[in-house]
Design an enzyme around this catalytic site. Sequence first.
Site, PDB file in Angstrom:
ATOM      1  N   SER A 128       0.691  -1.207   0.001  1.00  0.00           N
ATOM      2  CA  SER A 128       0.177   0.155   0.031  1.00  0.00           C
ATOM      3  C   SER A 128       0.853   1.220   0.086  1.00  0.00           C
ATOM      4  CB  SER A 128      -1.017   0.063   1.275  1.00  0.00           C
ATOM      5  OG  SER A 128      -1.616   1.366   1.236  1.00  0.00           O
ATOM      6  N   LYS A 182      -4.458  -6.471   3.504  1.00  0.00           N
ATOM      7  CA  LYS A 182      -4.253  -5.555   2.486  1.00  0.00           C
ATOM      8  C   LYS A 182      -5.596  -5.093   2.132  1.00  0.00           C
ATOM      9  CE  LYS A 182      -2.817  -2.590  -0.519  1.00  0.00           C
ATOM     10  NZ  LYS A 182      -3.813  -2.277  -1.578  1.00  0.00           N
ATOM     11  N   HIS A 185      -7.307  -3.295   4.733  1.00  0.00           N
ATOM     12  CA  HIS A 185      -6.807  -2.061   4.792  1.00  0.00           C
ATOM     13  C   HIS A 185      -7.361  -1.408   3.905  1.00  0.00           C
ATOM     14  CE1 HIS A 185      -4.505   1.037   2.394  1.00  0.00           C
ATOM     15  NE2 HIS A 185      -3.512   0.947   3.742  1.00  0.00           N
ATOM     16  N   ASN A 186      -7.819  -1.607   2.594  1.00  0.00           N
ATOM     17  CA  ASN A 186      -8.387  -0.895   1.518  1.00  0.00           C
ATOM     18  C   ASN A 186      -9.961  -0.768   2.051  1.00  0.00           C
ATOM     19  OD1 ASN A 186      -6.054  -1.431   0.276  1.00  0.00           O
ATOM     20  ND2 ASN A 186      -7.162  -1.705  -1.756  1.00  0.00           N
ATOM     21  N   GLU A 189      -9.939   1.997   4.383  1.00  0.00           N
ATOM     22  CA  GLU A 189      -9.547   3.133   3.435  1.00  0.00           C
ATOM     23  C   GLU A 189     -10.985   3.805   2.947  1.00  0.00           C
ATOM     24  OE1 GLU A 189      -6.483   2.587   0.835  1.00  0.00           O
ATOM     25  OE2 GLU A 189      -7.580   3.446  -1.034  1.00  0.00           O
TER      26      GLU A 189
HETATM   27  P1  NBP Z   1      -1.641  -2.270 -13.831  1.00  0.00           P
HETATM   28  O1  NBP Z   1      -2.754  -2.788 -12.801  1.00  0.00           O
HETATM   29  O2  NBP Z   1      -2.254  -1.109 -14.767  1.00  0.00           O
HETATM   30  O3  NBP Z   1      -1.007  -3.361 -14.759  1.00  0.00           O
HETATM   31  C1  NBP Z   1      -0.220  -3.109 -15.739  1.00  0.00           C
HETATM   32  C2  NBP Z   1       0.957  -4.136 -15.933  1.00  0.00           C
HETATM   33  O4  NBP Z   1       0.573  -5.627 -16.225  1.00  0.00           O
HETATM   34  C3  NBP Z   1       1.999  -4.046 -17.111  1.00  0.00           C
HETATM   35  O5  NBP Z   1       3.240  -4.134 -16.902  1.00  0.00           O
HETATM   36  C4  NBP Z   1       1.273  -4.869 -18.150  1.00  0.00           C
HETATM   37  O6  NBP Z   1       2.269  -5.435 -19.135  1.00  0.00           O
HETATM   38  C5  NBP Z   1       1.010  -6.098 -17.334  1.00  0.00           C
HETATM   39  N1  NBP Z   1       0.379  -7.018 -17.805  1.00  0.00           N
HETATM   40  C6  NBP Z   1      -1.003  -7.138 -18.025  1.00  0.00           C
HETATM   41 BR1  NBP Z   1      -2.279  -5.919 -18.031  1.00  0.00          BR
HETATM   42  N2  NBP Z   1      -1.548  -8.419 -18.535  1.00  0.00           N
HETATM   43  C7  NBP Z   1      -0.481  -9.210 -18.663  1.00  0.00           C
HETATM   44  C8  NBP Z   1      -0.146 -10.455 -18.972  1.00  0.00           C
HETATM   45  N3  NBP Z   1      -0.999 -11.411 -19.285  1.00  0.00           N
HETATM   46  N4  NBP Z   1       1.270 -10.785 -18.825  1.00  0.00           N
HETATM   47  C9  NBP Z   1       2.178 -10.276 -18.440  1.00  0.00           C
HETATM   48  N5  NBP Z   1       1.750  -9.045 -18.049  1.00  0.00           N
HETATM   49  C10 NBP Z   1       0.738  -8.475 -18.069  1.00  0.00           C
HETATM   50  O7  NBP Z   1      -0.151  -1.787 -13.240  1.00  0.00           O
HETATM   51  P2  NBP Z   1      -0.137  -0.955 -11.924  1.00  0.00           P
HETATM   52  O8  NBP Z   1      -1.287   0.115 -11.659  1.00  0.00           O
HETATM   53  O9  NBP Z   1       1.111  -0.805 -11.742  1.00  0.00           O
HETATM   54  O10 NBP Z   1      -0.595  -2.037 -10.560  1.00  0.00           O
HETATM   55  C11 NBP Z   1       0.229  -3.130 -10.488  1.00  0.00           C
HETATM   56  C12 NBP Z   1      -0.674  -4.055  -9.456  1.00  0.00           C
HETATM   57  O11 NBP Z   1      -0.376  -3.262  -8.193  1.00  0.00           O
HETATM   58  C13 NBP Z   1      -1.893  -4.296  -9.501  1.00  0.00           C
HETATM   59  O12 NBP Z   1      -2.349  -5.524  -9.014  1.00  0.00           O
HETATM   60  C14 NBP Z   1      -2.585  -3.317  -8.564  1.00  0.00           C
HETATM   61  O13 NBP Z   1      -3.914  -3.662  -8.428  1.00  0.00           O
HETATM   62  C15 NBP Z   1      -1.664  -3.098  -7.766  1.00  0.00           C
HETATM   63  N6  NBP Z   1      -1.756  -1.884  -6.920  1.00  0.00           N
HETATM   64  C16 NBP Z   1      -1.720  -0.838  -7.336  1.00  0.00           C
HETATM   65  C17 NBP Z   1      -1.793   0.371  -6.739  1.00  0.00           C
HETATM   66  C18 NBP Z   1      -1.984   1.792  -7.507  1.00  0.00           C
HETATM   67  O14 NBP Z   1      -1.915   2.707  -6.640  1.00  0.00           O
HETATM   68  N7  NBP Z   1      -1.989   1.719  -8.795  1.00  0.00           N
HETATM   69  C19 NBP Z   1      -1.374   0.289  -5.260  1.00  0.00           C
HETATM   70  C20 NBP Z   1      -1.336  -0.989  -4.560  1.00  0.00           C
HETATM   71  C21 NBP Z   1      -1.431  -2.064  -5.626  1.00  0.00           C
HETATM   72  P3  NBP Z   1       2.031  -4.387 -20.469  1.00  0.00           P
HETATM   73  O15 NBP Z   1       2.787  -3.167 -20.229  1.00  0.00           O
HETATM   74  O16 NBP Z   1       2.788  -5.427 -21.363  1.00  0.00           O
HETATM   75  O17 NBP Z   1       0.796  -4.191 -20.811  1.00  0.00           O
END
Ligand code: NBP
Length: 475
Positions: A128, A182, A185-186, A189
């Site tokens: 988080s 987690k 936590h959400n 939130e």
């Molecule tokens: P996203 O959730 O938007 O995911 C994008 C990533 O997933 C890219 O690297 C993409 O690769 C990859 N991907 C996908 Br879509 N399909 C795939 C597949 N079939 N095989 C391999 N790679 C694949 O990214 P994020 O916002 O950085 O979040 C990442 C994780 O962290 C998520 O689970 C999210 O819930 C969690 N999270 C996010 C936050 C936040 O604030 N954003 C906070 C806490 C946790 P590509 O570039 O080739 O499309």
Amino acid sequence: ASAQIGVIGLAVMGSNLARNLARHGYSVALYNRTAAKTEELVAAHGDEGTFVPSAELADFVASLERPRKMIIMVKAGGPTDAVIESLIPLLEEGDIVVDGGNAHYEDTRRREAYLRDKGLHFVGAGISGGEEGALNGPSIMPGGPAESYVTLGPILEDISAKVDGEPCCTHIGPDGAGHFVKMVHNGIEYADMQFIAEAYDILRSAGFSAPELADVFSEWNTGDLDSYLIEITADVLRHVDAETGKPFVDVVADAAAQKGTGQWTVQIALELGVPVNTIAESVFARSSSGHTALREAARAALHGPHREASDAAQRAELVENVRQALWASKVVAYAQGLDQIRTASEQFGWDIDIAGVAKIWRAGCIIRARLLERIRSEYAAHNLTTLLEAPSVAAGLESSQAGWRAAITHAVANGVPVPGFSAALAYYDTVRAERLPASLIQGLRDFFGAHTYHRVDKPGVFHTEWSGDRSESQD
Ligand code: NBP
């Protein structure tokens, strides 16, 4: 092999986590399905540390020291399974696969068992803090086998947020425990944000302007309510839209989106039989806000009460009442979330240390707040069934309850919806009640369905012949 740890998935979270690791001196293997993103990361931030980029997953795996440690940061659900499947043939016994995405804890339990069968360690880690946290120090909630924490833990602790030098990362428990914590936590939130929105709504409806309220929230942030969400509320309320010159909060559409972790928290609470009504109301409030047709139809047909104008003294009193309602409701939401964690921990044999959870939520994560240190110390000092019985918390609620009730009364009289505040107060009044009207419900159930009841004065299971002579029989 030259990298100490790897990151798979280099969108915003993965890139920032990789940079955080590199800045802490780890050599970081990088892989992203679309190789251009890997190249972009190295081009933009390659000077921050040692990165070992690979365009192919096999090369990525080969670049890692054994036992290999890698963090998957891809879109939760199918993409995580897809990455795991392609990794399996490339890994060797003892390698550690971390899923840092927002996975459902049941998926994590399934994946952990699946990989354990293959001699691999699977760690579902809740992370988080959003993008900023991932880069500068998130709160990390790793589950999975305790054995894997011996090698993985020190790295995660190193890159996590710190409070007085103590890391906001601890081994939560086996299999899905980390992702469960987690998720809750959400859920908390969601409730926290709903309460803030209600506080804003009551005061805005009473005539305060957005910048005036920014000052109120800034002031609150210096006391018991001190928290990240209160701090950024002041920033958002102070922000002026460049195009229109209006307060930003007035030009944003009033329909709140959600990604699902709040909904999971409530669904699972229903299954576990844990009342988390503040979190449920927060999820429903977001849904209601997005029901355009419902709101349009109701707006055309329904009217609220006449709103009373208030003078300066009344407004000052209202601010204080709302502050107390916000603090007390927040305490209830934490109590409910922690109760859900305690219940799941018992059900799944996770043995989660609640004081440890409060400890790692004190910094790095979105719900970081001054209150968490109090929660940590109360859980460390007492064996609590509920946070509400903790001596300092019970005393705080006692002194807040008059203001809490007054704020809700004001809202109700003026037609301002406060589902979160009211749910929190209803919970408070429910759990502290000497007797609940559940006795009447049991009577009704026995009447129409012969569902039986217990008595207060003797043991046993009883039924009354409602359609006959109303005599009582014992089962
Ligand atoms: P996203 O959730 O938007 O995911 C994008 C990533 O997933 C890219 O690297 C993409 O690769 C990859 N991907 C996908 Br879509 N399909 C795939 C597949 N079939 N095989 C391999 N790679 C694949 O990214 P994020 O916002 O950085 O979040 C990442 C994780 O962290 C998520 O689970 C999210 O819930 C969690 N999270 C996010 C936050 C936040 O604030 N954003 C906070 C806490 C946790 P590509 O570039 O080739 O499309």
